[in-house]
Write a protein that holds these residues in place. Structure first.
Motif, mmCIF file in Angstrom:
data_model
loop_
_atom_site.group_PDB
_atom_site.id
_atom_site.type_symbol
_atom_site.label_atom_id
_atom_site.label_comp_id
_atom_site.label_asym_id
_atom_site.label_seq_id
_atom_site.Cartn_x
_atom_site.Cartn_y
_atom_site.Cartn_z
ATOM 1 N N VAL A 299 3.964 -0.236 0.299
ATOM 2 C CA VAL A 299 5.045 0.785 0.318
ATOM 3 C C VAL A 299 6.338 0.786 -0.521
ATOM 4 O O VAL A 299 6.836 1.554 -1.373
ATOM 5 N N LEU A 303 7.725 1.482 -3.999
ATOM 6 C CA LEU A 303 8.704 3.279 -4.064
ATOM 7 C C LEU A 303 10.392 1.929 -5.526
ATOM 8 O O LEU A 303 10.088 3.073 -5.742
ATOM 9 N N PRO A 358 1.113 6.933 -0.740
ATOM 10 C CA PRO A 358 2.441 7.296 -2.112
ATOM 11 C C PRO A 358 1.773 6.590 -3.149
ATOM 12 O O PRO A 358 2.456 6.549 -4.169
ATOM 13 N N VAL A 367 5.625 10.214 0.257
ATOM 14 C CA VAL A 367 5.127 8.759 2.066
ATOM 15 C C VAL A 367 5.889 9.286 3.048
ATOM 16 O O VAL A 367 5.198 9.601 3.649
#
Length: 468
Positions: A299, A303, A358, A367
């Protein structure tokens, strides 16, 4: 059940004292109108212990962030910064089993006092060494090992201490309040560490030392049962059954309760392995914990690759802690909606699509929302673990069972981190998340098919009239 047990005790007392049937009826009436327990908000021992443990937890969460930052500033090495957490965790795992033995065989209050005092002393050495410009990496790694050891010995006892100062029927409420402590500390610790570090590199460690001091004061001030019930010197436990083990619908039949010194250090693991219900419940918790830990690294990479900065990533990952904080007030409601096994499976299966969240549009907001949904069920599961597992074993084995459970669940954290790192070495973050989701679903199938877990019932509520 608790009511039948109380009636039997009263009958034996009446027979021994030569009371008439009318006298026995009067005794039963008095028991039925027994004074209700003091509300938790006015229970000084509980609130003092809770405050001390909240301070200790917050101090440790501040340290979890501040120590790696200090190591990184001292050495410039990311590997060395990661080594601090690794040393602390490995020490906790290695000593966890012995911590359970100590909780069952030595005076629990003295062990808690010794652990808090040791953590205070070793933490205080850091700002002292900084003041004299004598701080080294070796010193910090020794501090990591010492802090990890104090967690191994104080962790089971903190759970036992809280439950020993409240009435049995208040235990779910007390555990829910304790969940708020843990979640609040997890949420506040990292940003507080960053703020204190900005004031000066030694300030966070002065704060952690102060937190350890507050926890030590609480342990010194509050008296709670220092030994398991069967080890108490008074004759009370010989004439009164254990209140918490009176009603145990999930305990396996035909078993005998071992003596306090029987079973050895691995007795907790053997007891967990012997029960199909506990095996299934812990297996689900283990895979959920492992998958949750494995989820974080992909994640963060996803991101970051999408242009999100470190502040945004931190905000997104805070979703689970915020959800858990909200879920702490819903524990009783969730427990009323479903049995423990069903509740466990619902929360576990919710994590399967969340792992893929996500990949959806929305970045940080998506998220955060997904982790918030999962986090809502976390406090109910932790309270469930206490009621379903820790409450179902004899007090003289409870420390070892708690230590065994904590060891098994903690072991999933480094395994999850290592596994996600290996996946990212060969797969994209999106494919890694899909793989984690598929593996989690596959791991949950055997437990979902288990009627033992699906039919598990909550322990019967304790009868207030049965309190001695």
């Amino acid at each position: 059940m608790a009511g039948n047990r109380t009636a039997a005790d009263e009958s034996r007392t009446a027979a021994g004292a030569g009371e008439t049937a009318a006298g026995a009826g009067e005794a039963a009436a008095k028991a039925a109108t027994a004074t209700p327990p003091v509300p938790l908000r006015r229970n000084f021992r509980f609130q003092a212990l809770w405050a001390g443990q909240a301070a200790a937890t917050l101090g440790m969460r501040v340290g979890d962030t501040a120590f790696p930052l200090l190591v990184l500033a001292l050495t410039g090495s990311s590997t060395a910064a990661g080594a601090f957490g690794a040393v602390q965790m490995v020490t906790t795992l290695l000593l966890g089993v012995h911590g359970g033995v100590v909780a069952d065989r030595l005076d629990r209050r003295r062990v808690l006092i010794a652990s808090d005092a040791a953590r205070l002393l070793v933490t205080a050495t850091v700002p002292v060494a900084m003041a004299f410009d004598r701080l080294t990496l070796t010193h910090l790694l020794l501090v990591a090992a010492a802090v990890g050891a104090t967690i191994a010995y104080s962790g089971p006892i903190r759970l036992l201490a809280l439950r020993s100062v409240v009435a049995p029927e208040q235990l779910p409420q007390a555990l829910a309040q304790d969940e708020a402590r843990m979640t609040g500390a997890s949420l506040a610790g990292p940003p507080l560490a960053g703020f204190l570090y900005g004031l000066g590199s030694a300030v966070p460690f002065l704060g952690t030392a102060l937190a350890s001091l507050l926890a030590l004061v609480a342990a010194l001030v509050v008296r709670f049962p220092g030994r398991p019930a069967d080890a108490q010197p008074s004759g009370e436990t010989a004439t009164q059954p254990n209140r918490e083990t009176a009603a145990q619908p999930n305990r396996e039949p035909g078993g005998t309760e071992p003596a306090p010194e029987s079973g050895g250090a691995l007795a907790g693991f053997r007891l967990l392995a012997a029960s199909p219900l506990l095996r299934s419940a812990l297996a689900v918790l283990l895979v959920v914990n492992l998958a949750g830990t494995a989820l974080m690294l992909p994640v963060m990479v996803l991101l970051r690759d999408g242009g999100t900065g470190s502040a945004g990533i931190g905000l997104a990952l805070a979703g689970e802690a915020v959800g858990a904080l909200a879920g702490a007030v819903l524990v009783s409601r969730l427990h009323r909606l479903a049995g423990p096994g069903v509740l466990l499976l619902v929360v576990a299966w919710t994590a399967v699509p969340v792992t893929l969240a996500p990949l959806l549009p929305g970045g940080v907001a998506t998220v955060f929302a997904a982790l918030f949904v999962v986090g809502i069920g976390v406090p109910a599961l932790r309270v469930m673990l206490d009621l379903l597992v820790f409450r179902q074993v004899p007090d003289e084995l409870r420390g070892r069972v708690i230590a065994a459970t904590m060891t098994l669940l903690t072991a999933g954290m480094p395994a999850g981190t290592l596994g996600s790192g290996l996946l990212l070495d060969h797969l994209s973050p999106a494919v890694a998340l899909a793989a984690i989701s598929v593996l989690l679903a596959a791991a949950l199938l055997p437990a979902t098919a288990s009627r033992t877990l699906r039919r598990a019932a909550w322990p019967a509520p304790q009868d207030p009239a049965a309190r001695p």
